[in-house]
Design an enzyme around this catalytic site. Structure first.
Site, short mmCIF file in Angstrom:
data_model
loop_
_atom_site.label_atom_id
_atom_site.label_comp_id
_atom_site.label_asym_id
_atom_site.label_seq_id
_atom_site.Cartn_x
_atom_site.Cartn_y
_atom_site.Cartn_z
N GLY A 186 0.87 -1.43 -0.36
CA GLY A 186 -0.51 -0.20 0.05
C GLY A 186 1.26 1.25 -0.13
CG HIS A 187 -1.02 4.74 0.41
ND1 HIS A 187 -2.62 5.62 -0.89
CD2 HIS A 187 -1.72 4.71 1.93
CE1 HIS A 187 -3.11 5.36 0.94
NE2 HIS A 187 -2.73 5.06 1.57
CG ASN A 188 2.69 7.77 1.95
OD1 ASN A 188 0.94 7.99 1.62
ND2 ASN A 188 3.29 8.24 2.59
#
Length: 348
Positions: free
Chosen positions: A240-242
């Protein structure tokens, strides 16, 4: 089993793998196969000693020192799994790709390609992309604007790399992987429904990272999603993002890492495991198969289950759960005995 027309003697294998020959060093082998499928001119790796007595007479083995008996021949080494790499490399018949650029590739004028770069048919390389020396871009790969790819990388067919992605040297992206796609971000609103959060960050893969087939690495909402050097991501994995994933970490198939998770160096995430948003997993941890990390895990931990907890504690609980039917049966029998005793007491 390799199909390439190669053969090698046991003596040569021993020299290549720093092993010791058992039997005739002039025996030739031309393929590698499992012991149960051993045939003429094949060599069979064997990892566990308990299976040695089951090996049929005359089989040529590649195994640990002291395991081969008089009924078999082969090569013994200190660590068969590590030593096998040299043997597999010898029999590897993967075609050597030419460093050409297909006439059917679409390459923007502003793209910068290093020396000996290969680009397959149907590949699309958009504006201001930079690709390092000796990198192979295979068929139908799409590389968006301002992406940077290092040297000696392999990008397999169907891979999609979104804009501004950074990829280090010696990385491998297997077929149909997706790097730098939008992170999954929405805010619920009572009037407007789900409002999409812009994802303006990037994805960054450090040197030596390998991404499996059909895996996805989201770009960050802002900043970067980062995968550290020589981390290995299996097929069908979602990052997922980050997220921040440390070097030499392994994430096995069908695992999912939620946004902003931090995973340390040398972590093993076994198959179908996962981590919730903003969880931190310390260096050297192991998360067992289907383990679900919902809170921070200190370095060196071995956890499993959902929610993930100490692996030994989880095993004890699983054992206890399996004993519940017998326990319930015993309780019911005790209840009947108590009921009879109470009846006898009332009659008296």
């Amino acid at each position: 089993m390799s199909t390439i027309a190669k053969s090698i003697t046991l003596g040569q294998i021993a020299e290549m793998t720093h092993g010791e020959v058992k039997g005739d060093p002039e025996i030739k082998v031309s393929s590698i196969c499992a012991p149960e499928k051993a045939g003429e001119n094949s060599i069979s790796p064997l990892w566990e000693k308990k299976f040695v007595p089951q090996v049929k007479k005359g089989t040529v083995l590649f195994t640990k020192r002291g395991w081969i008996n008089d009924s078999c021949a082969g090569v013994e080494v200190d660590d068969p799994r590590v030593a096998l790499i040299a043997l597999l490399s010898y029999f590897d018949d993967t075609p050597i790709r030419t460093t050409d650029i297909s006439e059917r590739a679409i390459i923007a004028c502003s793209a910068q390609l290093g020396d000996n770069v290969s680009v397959g048919a149907g590949a699309v390389i958009r504006d201001n992309v930079k690709i390092g020396d000796n990198t192979v871009i295979m068929e139908n790969v799409v590389i968006d604007e301002y992406t940077e790819i290092g040297s000696s990388c392999l990008i397999e067919p169907g891979t999609m790399i979104y804009h501004h992605t950074k990829i280090g040297n010696r990385c491998v992206l297997h077929a149909n992987s997706v790097i730098g796609c939008e992170g999954f971000g929405f805010v619920p609103d009572p009037k407007a429904g789900l409002i999409k959060i812009p994802q303006i960050g990037i994805a960054h893969l450090d040197d030596g990272v390998e991404i499996g087939a059909c895996s996805a690495v989201d770009r960050a909402t802002f900043g970067e999603t980062y995968i550290g050097p020589y981390a290995k991501i299996d097929s069908h994995v979602k990052i997922g993002h980050n997220c921040e994933i440390g070097g030499y970490t392994i994430v096995v198939a069908q695992s999912g890492i939620a946004g902003s998770t931090k995973i340390g160096r040398g972590v093993i995430m076994a198959a179908q495991s996962g981590a919730s948003n903003h969880a931190t997993i310390g260096d050297g941890c192991t998360v067992g198969g289907r383990g679900g990390v919902s809170s921070d895990i200190p370095a060196g931990s071995i956890v499993s289950g959902f929610p993930a907890q100490d692996h030994k504690k989880e095993l004890r609980q699983q054992a206890a759960v399996r004993q519940l039917p017998d326990f319930i049966r015993s309780v019911r029998e005790l209840a009947k005995k108590v009921e009879r005793l109470e009846g006898e007491h009332e009659d008296a």
